[in-house]
Design a protein around this motif. Sequence first.
Motif, short mmCIF file in Angstrom:
data_model
loop_
_atom_site.label_atom_id
_atom_site.label_comp_id
_atom_site.label_asym_id
_atom_site.label_seq_id
_atom_site.Cartn_x
_atom_site.Cartn_y
_atom_site.Cartn_z
N TYR A 55 0.72 -1.21 0.17
CA TYR A 55 0.11 0.13 -0.04
C TYR A 55 0.60 1.44 -0.03
CZ TYR A 55 -3.50 3.47 1.48
OH TYR A 55 -4.47 4.24 1.76
N SER A 56 1.94 1.42 0.65
CA SER A 56 2.90 2.37 0.88
C SER A 56 3.54 2.83 -0.61
CB SER A 56 3.99 2.22 1.92
OG SER A 56 3.31 2.20 3.02
N ILE A 57 4.08 1.62 -1.21
CA ILE A 57 4.70 2.03 -2.29
C ILE A 57 3.82 2.17 -3.80
CG2 ILE A 57 6.62 0.64 -1.66
CD1 ILE A 57 5.92 -1.62 -3.27
N SER A 58 2.39 1.75 -3.45
CA SER A 58 1.60 2.00 -4.76
C SER A 58 1.09 3.40 -4.91
CB SER A 58 0.18 1.23 -4.47
OG SER A 58 -0.48 1.98 -3.34
N ASP A 59 1.00 3.66 -6.13
CA ASP A 59 0.50 5.03 -6.67
C ASP A 59 -0.93 5.37 -6.57
OD1 ASP A 59 0.70 7.54 -7.75
OD2 ASP A 59 1.01 6.89 -9.93
N GLY A 60 -1.12 6.48 -6.37
CA GLY A 60 -2.94 6.79 -5.80
C GLY A 60 -3.26 7.63 -7.19
N GLU A 61 -2.52 7.73 -8.28
CA GLU A 61 -3.02 8.69 -9.31
C GLU A 61 -4.15 7.99 -10.18
OE1 GLU A 61 -1.32 9.78 -13.90
OE2 GLU A 61 -0.14 8.72 -12.39
N VAL A 62 -5.20 9.07 -10.05
CA VAL A 62 -6.40 8.62 -10.83
C VAL A 62 -6.68 9.43 -12.00
CG1 VAL A 62 -8.84 8.63 -10.62
CG2 VAL A 62 -7.51 8.29 -8.51
N LEU A 63 -6.73 8.64 -13.32
CA LEU A 63 -6.92 9.47 -14.45
C LEU A 63 -8.45 10.16 -14.52
CD1 LEU A 63 -6.04 6.63 -17.10
CD2 LEU A 63 -4.72 8.81 -16.20
N PRO A 64 -8.38 11.60 -15.15
CA PRO A 64 -9.54 12.21 -15.03
C PRO A 64 -10.84 11.54 -15.34
CG PRO A 64 -7.64 13.79 -15.89
CD PRO A 64 -7.35 12.05 -15.73
N LYS A 65 -10.72 10.67 -16.54
CA LYS A 65 -12.11 10.05 -16.75
C LYS A 65 -12.54 9.03 -15.77
CE LYS A 65 -9.85 6.15 -19.60
NZ LYS A 65 -9.83 5.75 -20.85
N PHE A 66 -11.76 8.42 -15.08
CA PHE A 66 -12.06 7.64 -13.82
C PHE A 66 -12.43 8.34 -12.75
CE2 PHE A 66 -9.13 4.68 -16.41
CZ PHE A 66 -10.16 4.09 -16.87
N ALA A 67 -12.25 9.60 -12.50
CA ALA A 67 -12.70 10.32 -11.26
C ALA A 67 -14.11 10.59 -11.30
CB ALA A 67 -11.74 11.57 -11.29
#
Length: 109
Positions: A55-67
């Motif tokens: 969990y600590s090394i995972s990226d929390g980036e969300v593409l705008p189309k999925f937000a």
Amino acid sequence: MDSIDIFLYVADILVIVGIILAVVMPLIKSFDDPKSLLKSALAIVVLAALFFIAYSISDGEVLPKFAKEPFNLTEGMSKFVGGSLIMTYVMTIVALAGIVITEITKAIK
């Protein structure tokens, strides 16, 4: 309500009973040998630590189309899914390595 609905409800109940029995019966059996509870607790702690690292090394980036609708994916949800995927990858590699090592040691003996 026809018979299909009744069978679906019965199936749901049986699955819930099966899950409860799968958790409770080993606990009842392990009270005879408390050391087995310690091994189980250690395994759960190791899995929790592995998930925390993933969990600590995972990226929390969300593409705008999925937000947006219909996904409504947040950064926390994305980080949780990423951590779960990383943990799955690590556990798969560990399992495959264990299989290979076991087969090699059996072939040598």
